[in-house]
Design an enzyme around this catalytic site. Structure first.
Site, PDB file in Angstrom:
ATOM      1  N   HIS A 116      22.713 -11.086   1.221  1.00 13.42           N
ATOM      2  CA  HIS A 116      23.767  -9.933   1.722  1.00 13.42           C
ATOM      3  C   HIS A 116      22.772  -9.176   3.110  1.00 13.42           C
ATOM      4  O   HIS A 116      23.989  -9.045   4.398  1.00 13.42           O
ATOM      5  CB  HIS A 116      24.110  -8.238   1.138  1.00 13.42           C
ATOM      6  CG  HIS A 116      25.116  -9.033  -0.090  1.00 13.42           C
ATOM      7  ND1 HIS A 116      25.796  -8.162  -0.974  1.00 13.42           N
ATOM      8  CD2 HIS A 116      25.856 -10.298  -1.004  1.00 13.42           C
ATOM      9  CE1 HIS A 116      26.237  -8.476  -1.153  1.00 13.42           C
ATOM     10  NE2 HIS A 116      26.592  -9.983  -1.508  1.00 13.42           N
ATOM     11  N   HIS A 141      29.110 -10.753   6.087  1.00  9.93           N
ATOM     12  CA  HIS A 141      27.018  -9.665   6.101  1.00  9.93           C
ATOM     13  C   HIS A 141      26.955 -10.429   7.206  1.00  9.93           C
ATOM     14  O   HIS A 141      25.340  -9.633   7.470  1.00  9.93           O
ATOM     15  CB  HIS A 141      26.633 -10.354   4.574  1.00  9.93           C
ATOM     16  CG  HIS A 141      27.183 -10.181   2.891  1.00  9.93           C
ATOM     17  ND1 HIS A 141      27.653  -8.913   3.137  1.00  9.93           N
ATOM     18  CD2 HIS A 141      27.294 -11.201   2.877  1.00  9.93           C
ATOM     19  CE1 HIS A 141      27.937  -9.384   1.920  1.00  9.93           C
ATOM     20  NE2 HIS A 141      27.715 -10.974   1.103  1.00  9.93           N
ATOM     21  N   ASP A 155      -3.009  -4.517   2.388  1.00  4.07           N
ATOM     22  CA  ASP A 155      -4.016  -3.700   2.622  1.00  4.07           C
ATOM     23  C   ASP A 155      -4.693  -4.252   1.526  1.00  4.07           C
ATOM     24  O   ASP A 155      -4.447  -5.065   0.248  1.00  4.07           O
ATOM     25  CB  ASP A 155      -3.836  -2.253   3.023  1.00  4.07           C
ATOM     26  CG  ASP A 155      -2.783  -1.636   1.541  1.00  4.07           C
ATOM     27  OD1 ASP A 155      -2.762  -2.050   0.220  1.00  4.07           O
ATOM     28  OD2 ASP A 155      -2.224  -0.507   0.920  1.00  4.07           O
ATOM     29  N   CYS A 194       0.817  -4.428  -0.557  1.00  4.01           N
ATOM     30  CA  CYS A 194       0.429  -2.156  -0.610  1.00  4.01           C
ATOM     31  C   CYS A 194       0.209  -2.030  -1.510  1.00  4.01           C
ATOM     32  O   CYS A 194       0.750  -2.722  -2.833  1.00  4.01           O
ATOM     33  CB  CYS A 194       0.543  -1.553   0.684  1.00  4.01           C
ATOM     34  SG  CYS A 194       2.299  -0.516   0.882  1.00  4.01           S
ATOM     35  N   THR A 207       2.408   0.860  -2.820  1.00  3.72           N
ATOM     36  CA  THR A 207       3.558   0.898  -2.861  1.00  3.72           C
ATOM     37  C   THR A 207       4.854  -0.106  -2.610  1.00  3.72           C
ATOM     38  O   THR A 207       5.920  -0.047  -3.170  1.00  3.72           O
ATOM     39  CB  THR A 207       3.823   2.722  -2.761  1.00  3.72           C
ATOM     40  OG1 THR A 207       3.668   2.416  -1.066  1.00  3.72           O
ATOM     41  CG2 THR A 207       3.406   3.346  -3.801  1.00  3.72           C
TER      42      THR A 207
HETATM   43  C1  RB5 Z   1      -3.474   3.009   0.537  1.00  6.15           C
HETATM   44  O1  RB5 Z   1      -3.873   3.590  -1.165  1.00  6.15           O
HETATM   45  C2  RB5 Z   1      -1.673   3.563  -0.217  1.00  6.15           C
HETATM   46  O2  RB5 Z   1      -0.784   4.506  -0.056  1.00  6.15           O
HETATM   47  C3  RB5 Z   1      -0.827   2.005   0.663  1.00  6.15           C
HETATM   48  O3  RB5 Z   1      -1.374   1.035  -0.414  1.00  6.15           O
HETATM   49  C4  RB5 Z   1       0.782   2.097   0.877  1.00  6.15           C
HETATM   50  O4  RB5 Z   1       0.825   1.883  -0.600  1.00  6.15           O
HETATM   51  C5  RB5 Z   1       1.228   3.042   1.517  1.00  6.15           C
HETATM   52  O5  RB5 Z   1       2.546   2.440   1.754  1.00  6.15           O
END
Ligand code: RB5
Length: 146
Positions: free
Chosen positions: A98, A133, A8, A65, A67
Protein backbone atom coordinates in the site's frame (compact mmCIF):
# COMPACT_ATOMS: atom_id res chain seq x y z
CA UNK A 1 17.71 -4.88 -6.02
CA UNK A 2 20.38 -2.95 -4.12
CA UNK A 3 19.80 -2.48 -0.39
CA UNK A 4 21.60 -0.07 1.94
CA UNK A 5 21.67 -1.06 5.61
CA UNK A 6 22.53 1.32 8.39
CA UNK A 7 22.22 1.57 12.13
CA UNK A 8 23.63 2.90 15.36
CA UNK A 9 25.30 1.18 18.33
CA UNK A 10 21.93 0.00 19.71
CA UNK A 11 21.05 -2.09 16.66
CA UNK A 12 24.15 -4.07 15.82
CA UNK A 13 22.82 -7.60 16.49
CA UNK A 14 19.70 -7.13 14.38
CA UNK A 15 21.72 -5.32 11.70
CA UNK A 16 24.06 -8.33 11.46
CA UNK A 17 21.07 -10.69 11.24
CA UNK A 18 19.58 -8.61 8.42
CA UNK A 19 22.94 -8.71 6.66
CA UNK A 20 22.99 -12.51 6.93
CA UNK A 21 19.48 -12.61 5.45
CA UNK A 22 20.47 -10.42 2.50
CA UNK A 23 23.47 -12.63 1.85
CA UNK A 24 21.27 -15.76 1.95
CA UNK A 25 18.74 -14.14 -0.39
CA UNK A 26 21.51 -13.13 -2.79
CA UNK A 27 20.57 -9.46 -2.55
CA UNK A 28 23.32 -6.92 -3.24
CA UNK A 29 23.85 -4.74 -0.18
CA UNK A 30 26.15 -2.37 1.70
CA UNK A 31 26.36 -1.73 5.44
CA UNK A 32 26.89 1.97 6.15
CA UNK A 33 26.16 1.67 9.86
CA UNK A 34 28.43 2.33 12.81
CA UNK A 35 31.07 -0.27 13.39
CA UNK A 36 31.69 0.28 17.09
CA UNK A 37 29.75 -0.26 20.34
CA UNK A 38 30.34 3.25 21.64
CA UNK A 39 27.37 5.62 21.56
CA UNK A 40 26.73 7.46 18.29
CA UNK A 41 23.95 9.77 17.08
CA UNK A 42 21.39 8.00 14.87
CA UNK A 43 20.73 11.02 12.55
CA UNK A 44 24.40 10.88 11.51
CA UNK A 45 23.65 7.46 10.01
CA UNK A 46 19.99 7.74 8.97
CA UNK A 47 20.22 11.01 7.01
CA UNK A 48 23.17 10.22 4.70
CA UNK A 49 21.84 6.71 4.09
CA UNK A 50 18.36 8.03 3.26
CA UNK A 51 19.88 10.52 0.81
CA UNK A 52 21.73 7.71 -0.99
CA UNK A 53 18.42 5.86 -1.44
CA UNK A 54 16.51 8.98 -2.50
CA UNK A 55 19.24 9.70 -5.11
CA UNK A 56 18.69 6.26 -6.68
CA UNK A 57 22.07 4.83 -5.69
CA UNK A 58 20.14 2.13 -3.76
CA UNK A 59 16.61 0.82 -4.28
CA UNK A 60 15.76 0.27 -0.62
CA UNK A 61 17.11 0.63 2.90
CA UNK A 62 16.88 -1.19 6.21
CA UNK A 63 17.69 1.04 9.19
CA UNK A 64 18.16 -0.33 12.72
CA UNK A 65 18.49 1.52 16.03
CA UNK A 66 17.27 0.86 19.58
CA UNK A 67 13.59 1.47 18.90
CA UNK A 68 13.62 2.19 15.17
CA UNK A 69 11.85 5.45 15.96
CA UNK A 70 14.79 7.85 15.63
CA UNK A 71 15.89 6.22 12.40
CA UNK A 72 12.38 6.46 10.94
CA UNK A 73 11.86 10.09 11.99
CA UNK A 74 15.18 11.12 10.46
CA UNK A 75 14.76 9.06 7.27
CA UNK A 76 11.29 10.50 6.61
CA UNK A 77 12.76 14.04 6.58
CA UNK A 78 14.51 13.19 3.29
CA UNK A 79 12.45 13.93 0.18
CA UNK A 80 11.43 10.76 -1.62
CA UNK A 81 11.82 8.51 1.42
CA UNK A 82 8.86 6.51 2.69
CA UNK A 83 10.19 4.85 5.82
CA UNK A 84 7.96 2.38 7.67
CA UNK A 85 8.68 1.58 11.32
CA UNK A 86 7.50 -2.01 11.42
CA UNK A 87 7.91 -4.87 13.88
CA UNK A 88 5.36 -7.35 12.57
CA UNK A 89 5.01 -9.39 9.41
CA UNK A 90 1.50 -8.14 8.55
CA UNK A 91 2.55 -4.48 8.58
CA UNK A 92 5.73 -5.32 6.65
CA UNK A 93 3.61 -6.86 3.87
CA UNK A 94 1.01 -4.09 3.83
CA UNK A 95 3.49 -1.22 3.89
CA UNK A 96 5.03 -2.60 0.70
CA UNK A 97 1.67 -3.29 -0.98
CA UNK A 98 0.00 0.00 0.00
CA UNK A 99 2.74 2.53 0.86
CA UNK A 100 5.55 1.37 -1.44
CA UNK A 101 7.87 1.98 1.52
CA UNK A 102 11.47 2.22 0.41
CA UNK A 103 12.98 2.07 3.90
CA UNK A 104 12.20 -0.36 6.71
CA UNK A 105 13.10 0.74 10.25
CA UNK A 106 13.25 -1.65 13.18
CA UNK A 107 14.38 -1.41 16.80
CA UNK A 108 16.58 -4.01 18.42
CA UNK A 109 15.26 -3.12 21.89
CA UNK A 110 11.76 -3.95 20.63
CA UNK A 111 12.20 -6.98 18.41
CA UNK A 112 14.66 -9.89 18.51
CA UNK A 113 16.81 -11.01 15.60
CA UNK A 114 14.52 -13.93 14.68
CA UNK A 115 11.40 -11.83 14.22
CA UNK A 116 13.39 -8.97 12.64
CA UNK A 117 14.62 -11.44 10.01
CA UNK A 118 11.04 -12.56 9.19
CA UNK A 119 9.81 -8.96 9.00
CA UNK A 120 12.69 -7.98 6.70
CA UNK A 121 12.19 -11.05 4.49
CA UNK A 122 8.50 -10.35 3.89
CA UNK A 123 9.22 -6.66 3.33
CA UNK A 124 11.90 -7.48 0.75
CA UNK A 125 9.73 -10.03 -1.07
CA UNK A 126 6.50 -8.03 -1.31
CA UNK A 127 5.70 -5.88 -4.34
CA UNK A 128 3.79 -2.59 -4.45
CA UNK A 129 0.13 -2.99 -5.50
CA UNK A 130 -0.02 0.33 -7.42
CA UNK A 131 -3.48 1.50 -8.56
CA UNK A 132 -5.32 3.59 -5.97
CA UNK A 133 -2.29 3.36 -3.69
CA UNK A 134 -0.13 5.06 -6.33
CA UNK A 135 -2.60 7.99 -6.37
CA UNK A 136 -2.26 8.33 -2.60
CA UNK A 137 1.52 8.27 -2.72
CA UNK A 138 1.35 10.86 -5.50
CA UNK A 139 -0.37 13.20 -3.04
CA UNK A 140 2.54 12.84 -0.61
CA UNK A 141 5.06 13.41 -3.43
CA UNK A 142 3.16 16.54 -4.54
CA UNK A 143 3.26 17.86 -0.98
CA UNK A 144 7.04 17.34 -0.88
CA UNK A 145 7.35 19.47 -4.03
CA UNK A 146 5.44 22.45 -2.60
C1 RB5 B 1 20.12 5.10 21.51
O1 RB5 B 1 20.22 5.03 22.90
C2 RB5 B 1 18.68 5.20 21.08
O2 RB5 B 1 18.14 6.40 21.51
C3 RB5 B 1 18.55 5.04 19.58
O3 RB5 B 1 19.11 3.84 19.19
C4 RB5 B 1 17.12 5.01 19.05
O4 RB5 B 1 16.35 4.11 19.75
C5 RB5 B 1 16.47 6.32 18.91
O5 RB5 B 1 15.33 6.43 18.49
Amino acid sequence: MRVLITGDHAGMTVRNEVKNLLEEMGIEHEDAGCSCETSVDYPDYALPAAKRIASGEFDRGIFICGTGIGMSIAANKVKGIRCALTHDVYSAKLTRQHNDSNVLAMGERVVGPGLAREVAKVWLETEFDGGRHANRIGKITSYEDQ
